[in-house]
Design a protein around this motif. Structure first.
Motif, PDB file in Angstrom:
ATOM      1  N   CYS A 189      21.997  -2.909 -17.856  1.00 43.79           N
ATOM      2  CA  CYS A 189      22.097  -2.720 -16.236  1.00 43.79           C
ATOM      3  C   CYS A 189      20.577  -3.725 -15.742  1.00 43.79           C
ATOM      4  O   CYS A 189      19.643  -3.955 -16.786  1.00 43.79           O
ATOM      5  CB  CYS A 189      21.716  -1.368 -15.857  1.00 43.79           C
ATOM      6  SG  CYS A 189      23.126  -0.159 -16.044  1.00 43.79           S
TER       7      CYS A 189
ATOM      8  N   CYS B 213      24.873  -3.421 -11.869  1.00 46.83           N
ATOM      9  CA  CYS B 213      24.937  -2.104 -12.797  1.00 46.83           C
ATOM     10  C   CYS B 213      26.350  -2.459 -13.750  1.00 46.83           C
ATOM     11  O   CYS B 213      27.316  -2.409 -13.494  1.00 46.83           O
ATOM     12  CB  CYS B 213      25.233  -0.861 -12.004  1.00 46.83           C
ATOM     13  SG  CYS B 213      25.459   0.570 -13.158  1.00 46.83           S
ATOM     14  N   ALA B 214      25.822  -2.100 -15.061  1.00 46.78           N
ATOM     15  CA  ALA B 214      26.665  -2.422 -16.211  1.00 46.78           C
ATOM     16  C   ALA B 214      27.651  -1.354 -16.167  1.00 46.78           C
ATOM     17  O   ALA B 214      28.907  -1.569 -16.608  1.00 46.78           O
ATOM     18  CB  ALA B 214      26.100  -2.729 -17.489  1.00 46.78           C
ATOM     19  N   VAL B 215      27.338  -0.080 -15.782  1.00 45.12           N
ATOM     20  CA  VAL B 215      28.454   0.896 -15.898  1.00 45.12           C
ATOM     21  C   VAL B 215      29.372   0.969 -14.712  1.00 45.12           C
ATOM     22  O   VAL B 215      30.832   1.197 -15.037  1.00 45.12           O
ATOM     23  CB  VAL B 215      27.491   2.200 -15.747  1.00 45.12           C
ATOM     24  CG1 VAL B 215      28.422   3.779 -15.941  1.00 45.12           C
ATOM     25  CG2 VAL B 215      26.384   2.383 -16.972  1.00 45.12           C
TER      26      VAL B 215
ATOM     27  N   HIS C  35      22.751   4.117 -12.004  1.00 46.74           N
ATOM     28  CA  HIS C  35      24.468   3.817 -12.007  1.00 46.74           C
ATOM     29  C   HIS C  35      25.324   4.315 -11.008  1.00 46.74           C
ATOM     30  O   HIS C  35      26.278   4.817 -11.103  1.00 46.74           O
ATOM     31  CB  HIS C  35      24.911   4.500 -13.628  1.00 46.74           C
ATOM     32  CG  HIS C  35      23.868   4.228 -14.569  1.00 46.74           C
ATOM     33  ND1 HIS C  35      23.527   2.886 -15.106  1.00 46.74           N
ATOM     34  CD2 HIS C  35      23.426   5.319 -15.323  1.00 46.74           C
ATOM     35  CE1 HIS C  35      22.508   3.243 -15.887  1.00 46.74           C
ATOM     36  NE2 HIS C  35      22.344   4.557 -16.141  1.00 46.74           N
TER      37      HIS C  35
ATOM     38  N   CYS D 110      17.971   2.031 -13.625  1.00 43.24           N
ATOM     39  CA  CYS D 110      19.377   2.325 -12.784  1.00 43.24           C
ATOM     40  C   CYS D 110      19.885   3.815 -13.105  1.00 43.24           C
ATOM     41  O   CYS D 110      20.088   4.124 -14.171  1.00 43.24           O
ATOM     42  CB  CYS D 110      20.315   1.354 -13.542  1.00 43.24           C
ATOM     43  SG  CYS D 110      22.003   1.131 -12.628  1.00 43.24           S
TER      44      CYS D 110
HETATM   45 ZN    ZN Z   1      23.619   1.066 -14.239  1.00 39.41          ZN
END
Ligand code: ZN
Ligand code: GDP
Length: 405
Positions: free
Chosen positions: A364, A377-379, A371, A369
């Motif tokens: 992220c 945000c990678a999620v 999320h 983060c």
């Molecule tokens: Zn995130």
């Protein structure tokens, strides 16, 4: 009583006796803590337990963790260590004394509780019991002395009514904040090993957020979680049903697919229940009672509503009822199940129960983060790609919004 060498495995009776001794030691420790309270200087000392059973006796302590203010746990731990250390010093000065007599009576398991009374399963026989007046929950952070699932020693005074003489240390405890004194906790079920989360595929439709809440509650209370998807006879597309549960399976949760109506999956459920104490959780109407009846047709699901045999017109049940299975083990149906588990959990701790989200955190943009709304945000990206299940992410966001920051 013959003691065996340390190399041999203790019998069940010996184990119970060891637990009783550990309990007595804890009682002495608590007394000492009480005395030491007057002395402001808490003696800090390295303490290494000689006997692992002492640690068993401390099992209940983590349950207190979330009901005490910050710093309080350390204070209690140092007091407990100091008290145990000085207790051991005292003991080393004592002459070798013979072991105290085994507590009177027979061992049993508490299957129902109400104020001042409980029903105990003693070798398959149900015995109504009162509690020995000297038993107390004082200084434990708990409001109840005895809970369903407790191993106890029961003596008989020649009447129909037995007396609970001792409550043996707990291996696990399902707790919730006490209704009236929220700084204290109430044990709902003691010594359970697993939590069976029951959901139905349809009627009512499976509610993943509730499933995930129960899974977190199980893990926080030291119970092995299991998922049971019932009413699969109503499933039109079994492949879709299995796909929907795949994210949980990928995380290592065991998922059973059952139908109380057709009997599908019931043998597997019976195997899972036998030999364990299992707490059932799930919305009303998902089929918990029907499944138990399918597992064991003569199980008396009305037990909790039957008044005691001595005909005093008193009903025993309050919080939970434990039913004995013929093949060994118990099942516990508790109406209080929705309330336990997540109390005291903070937003920042939630992510540890979502390992698939945790794993993406380093990718992220922001290291802190949450999320939820953050850019980069990678999620959130993984949810869009389908790499993180939308059902699981939805549970995370909903539970996160309910927790204290
Ligand atoms: Zn995130
Ligand atoms: P509980 O409230 O969770 O104990 O649910 P019950 O066991 O009382 O079941 C609620 C309703 O669902 C009853 O009408 C049952 O007959 C029905 N039911 C339970 N299990 C099944 C199942 O596997 N398939 C279907 N079609 N109906 C079921």
């Amino acid at each position: 009583m013959q003691y065996r060498s340390a190399a041999t495995v203790p019998t069940r009776e010996e184990r119970r006796w060891q637990h009783f001794e550990a309990n007595k030691q804890m009682h002495a420790v608590r007394k000492k803590i009480k005395r030491n309270r007057k002395d402001k200087r808490v003696r800090r000392k390295e303490w290494i337990p000689e006997n692992l059973d002492d640690l068993d006796a401390l099992d209940a302590l983590p349950q207190l963790e979330r009901v005490v203010p910050l710093g309080e746990r350390e204070r209690r731990e140092s007091m407990m260590s100091a008290a145990l250390a000085s207790l051991q010093e005292d003991r080393s000065c004592e002459d070798e004394t013979p072991p105290s007599p085994q507590p009177p009576g027979q061992s049993g398991v508490v299957v129902e509780v109400s104020s001042g009374l409980c029903r105990v399963d003693v070798n398959g026989r149900s015995q109504l019991c009162s509690l020995r007046g000297s038993l107390s929950a004082e200084d434990t952070g708990l409001t109840n002395v005895v809970a369903v699932g407790d191993d106890v020693m029961v003596s008989s005074n020649g009447t129909d009514r037995g007396v609970v003489e001792a409550v043996l240390p707990r291996r696990s405890a399902l707790v919730r904040p006490d209704v009236f004194r929220s700084h204290l906790s109430q044990v709902i079920v003691a010594n359970a090993e697993q939590l069976l989360v029951v959901a139905s595929w349809r009627e009512p439709a499976i509610w993943f957020e509730l499933v995930d809440r129960y899974l977190i509650a199980a893990q926080r209370n030291g119970l092995a979680p299991l998922i049971c998807v019932n009413k699969i006879d109503l499933v039109q597309d079994m492949a879709a049903c299995q796909r929907a549960l795949q994210p949980h399976r990928d995380l290592g949760f065991r998922v059973l697919f059952t139908s109380a109506l057709t009997g599908q999956g019931v043998d597997e459920l019976r195997d899972v229940l036998h030999g364990n104490t299992t707490v059932l959780a799930g919305l009303s109407g998902v089929g918990k009672s029907s499944l138990l009846t399918a597992v064991q047709p003569d199980l008396d699901l009305r037990t909790g509503r039957v008044s005691d045999q001595s005909n005093e017109g008193r009903h025993v049940t309050t919080q939970a009822t434990m039913l004995r299975l013929k093949g060994g083990g118990y099942v516990v149906d508790t109406p209080g199940i929705r309330e336990f588990g997540l109390g005291g959990l903070h937003q920042g701790e939630l992510v540890q129960y979502f390992p698939e989200i945790c794993a993406l955190q380093p990718q992220c943009r922001f290291s802190n983060c949450l999320h939820i709304h953050e850019p980069g945000c990678a999620v959130q990206m993984a949810v869009q790609d389908g790499a993180v299940a939308a059902t699981r992410y939805h549970s995370y966001v909903k539970i996160h919004s309910d927790l204290a920051s």
